[in-house]
Design a protein around this motif. Structure first.
Motif, short mmCIF file in Angstrom:
data_model
loop_
_atom_site.label_atom_id
_atom_site.label_comp_id
_atom_site.label_asym_id
_atom_site.label_seq_id
_atom_site.Cartn_x
_atom_site.Cartn_y
_atom_site.Cartn_z
N LYS A 3 0.75 -1.31 0.03
CA LYS A 3 -0.02 -0.10 0.00
C LYS A 3 0.90 1.20 -0.22
N THR A 4 0.40 2.16 -0.78
CA THR A 4 1.35 3.44 -0.97
C THR A 4 0.99 4.54 0.29
N ALA A 5 1.76 5.22 0.66
CA ALA A 5 1.64 6.10 1.58
C ALA A 5 0.68 7.18 1.14
N ILE A 6 -0.34 7.41 1.77
CA ILE A 6 -1.25 8.73 1.46
C ILE A 6 -1.15 9.78 2.68
N LEU A 7 -0.95 10.63 1.91
CA LEU A 7 -0.99 11.65 2.97
C LEU A 7 -1.23 12.90 1.97
N ALA A 8 -1.72 13.82 2.24
CA ALA A 8 -1.83 15.01 1.58
C ALA A 8 -2.63 15.96 2.26
N GLU A 54 1.91 28.74 4.26
CA GLU A 54 2.29 27.40 3.87
C GLU A 54 1.57 26.31 4.59
N ALA A 55 1.37 25.20 3.67
CA ALA A 55 0.65 24.11 4.27
C ALA A 55 1.43 22.64 4.02
N LYS A 56 1.48 22.15 5.13
CA LYS A 56 2.55 20.85 5.17
C LYS A 56 1.54 19.72 5.66
N TRP A 57 1.67 18.67 5.07
CA TRP A 57 0.82 17.35 5.42
C TRP A 57 1.85 16.13 6.02
N HIS A 58 1.48 15.44 6.86
CA HIS A 58 2.20 14.46 7.47
C HIS A 58 1.09 13.24 7.59
N GLY A 59 1.77 12.03 6.75
CA GLY A 59 1.04 10.92 7.26
C GLY A 59 1.75 9.78 7.84
N THR A 60 1.08 8.80 8.32
CA THR A 60 1.76 7.68 8.95
C THR A 60 1.22 6.38 8.40
N LYS A 61 2.04 5.42 8.61
CA LYS A 61 1.82 4.05 8.12
C LYS A 61 2.53 2.88 9.20
N HIS A 66 5.34 9.61 5.77
CA HIS A 66 5.94 10.55 4.78
C HIS A 66 5.38 12.10 5.07
N PHE A 67 6.03 12.91 4.45
CA PHE A 67 5.70 14.43 4.53
C PHE A 67 5.62 15.46 3.14
N GLY A 68 5.10 16.17 3.13
CA GLY A 68 4.95 17.02 1.93
C GLY A 68 4.14 18.42 2.11
N THR A 69 4.03 18.82 0.99
CA THR A 69 3.37 20.25 1.22
C THR A 69 2.12 20.29 0.04
N ILE A 70 1.17 21.15 0.39
CA ILE A 70 0.32 21.62 -0.69
C ILE A 70 -0.17 22.98 -0.78
N ASP A 71 -0.42 23.86 -1.90
CA ASP A 71 -0.55 25.28 -1.87
C ASP A 71 -2.14 25.63 -1.92
N ILE A 72 -2.10 26.62 -1.20
CA ILE A 72 -3.23 27.47 -1.06
C ILE A 72 -3.71 28.26 -2.25
N LYS A 179 -2.30 29.59 13.07
CA LYS A 179 -1.39 28.27 12.85
C LYS A 179 -2.24 27.26 13.64
N ALA A 180 -2.09 26.23 12.96
CA ALA A 180 -3.13 25.05 13.19
C ALA A 180 -2.68 23.66 12.98
N ASP A 181 -2.83 22.73 13.58
CA ASP A 181 -2.52 21.19 13.05
C ASP A 181 -4.10 20.94 13.06
N VAL A 182 -4.16 20.62 11.83
CA VAL A 182 -5.69 19.96 11.50
C VAL A 182 -5.88 18.47 11.09
N LYS A 183 -6.49 17.57 11.60
CA LYS A 183 -6.29 16.16 11.41
C LYS A 183 -7.57 15.90 10.54
N VAL A 184 -7.36 15.32 9.64
CA VAL A 184 -8.44 14.84 8.58
C VAL A 184 -8.52 13.42 8.39
N ASP A 185 -9.48 12.88 8.29
CA ASP A 185 -9.83 11.48 8.13
C ASP A 185 -10.32 11.45 6.71
#
Length: 221
Positions: A3-8, A54-61, A66-72, A179-185
């Motif tokens: 399975k591939t890491a999803i994060l985003a 800036e917006a950064k994402w962090h996903g676990t498995k 894995h880590f990454g970024t996404i633009d507003i 500033k905030a850490d937002v958890k998304v399902d």
């Protein structure tokens, strides 16, 4: 089957707002009320400053993370009397990037898969949005710590769900910062992977449905 890491993410994407605390002073103590500020849609528009945000994402498995970024892409906060009265943000889903995989080929495979129909389907769903619904001051918040609870609607792949998160927010001299850490399902947005095998060498196992988007936003008049 690996399975591939999803994060985003986004979330967005996912916008924030600012409000001033309401204080009641007695002879001995000062207390902050927890009165909720509902989004009214009225006020002066503060535009997001892209190069200061800036917006950064962090996903676990099971096998790691894995880590990454996404633009507003666009967004604004509505401010009246130094209080947030509403706001909406648009996230550029095609801007998803990974920042922890150094090998260019594997990095490209992960990013390409995240953009595919197995995950965010960015060709069909190029943007995600977040709309502020309300903010509630957090009483006795320590300096530099979250001072508001933010509630809003997050839309991804044309599916809308409520999200809430604590945020550190200020409005001062025509500038709003949050500033905030937002958890998304991701499962709530039909962000599901299909069968794949191109990441065997990374040892991907089970991927968590929940990922985190860390926001650091600046908006100004």
């Amino acid at each position: 089957m690996k399975k591939t890491a999803i994060l985003a993410s986004f979330a967005a994407v996912l916008a924030l707002a600012a409000c001033n605390e309401t204080a009641n002073t007695t002879a001995d103590t000062e207390t902050v009320t927890s009165e909720t500020t509902a989004a009214t849609g009225e006020g002066e528009a503060y535009k997001v400053v892209a190069d200061q945000s800036e917006a950064k994402w962090h996903g676990t498995k099971v096998a790691g993370e894995h880590f990454g970024t996404i633009d507003i892409k666009d967004g604004e906060l509505l401010v009246a009397d130094d209080r947030i009265t509403g706001g909406e943000f648009v996230i550029d889903m095609a801007s998803i990037q990974n920042t922890d995989i150094e090998d260019a080929e594997n990095n490209g495979k992960l990013v390409g898969h995240l953009k595919s129909d197995d995950f965010f389907g960015v060709e069909k769903y190029p943007t995600a949005t977040f709309k502020i619904k309300s903010l509630t001051p957090i009483a006795n918040a320590a300096a530099g710590q979250p001072n508001y609870n933010v509630e809003g609607d997050l839309t991804v792949k044309e599916k809308t769900n409520p999200v809430s998160f604590p945020a550190t927010i200020t409005v001062e001299n025509g500038v709003a910062k949050a500033k905030a850490d937002v958890k998304v399902d991701r499962a709530k947005y039909d962000v599901r992977y299909g069968s794949n095998s191109f990441f065997d060498n990374l040892g991907d196992k089970a991927i968590s449905d929940e990922f985190t988007v860390s926001l650091d936003l600046t908006a100004s008049k």
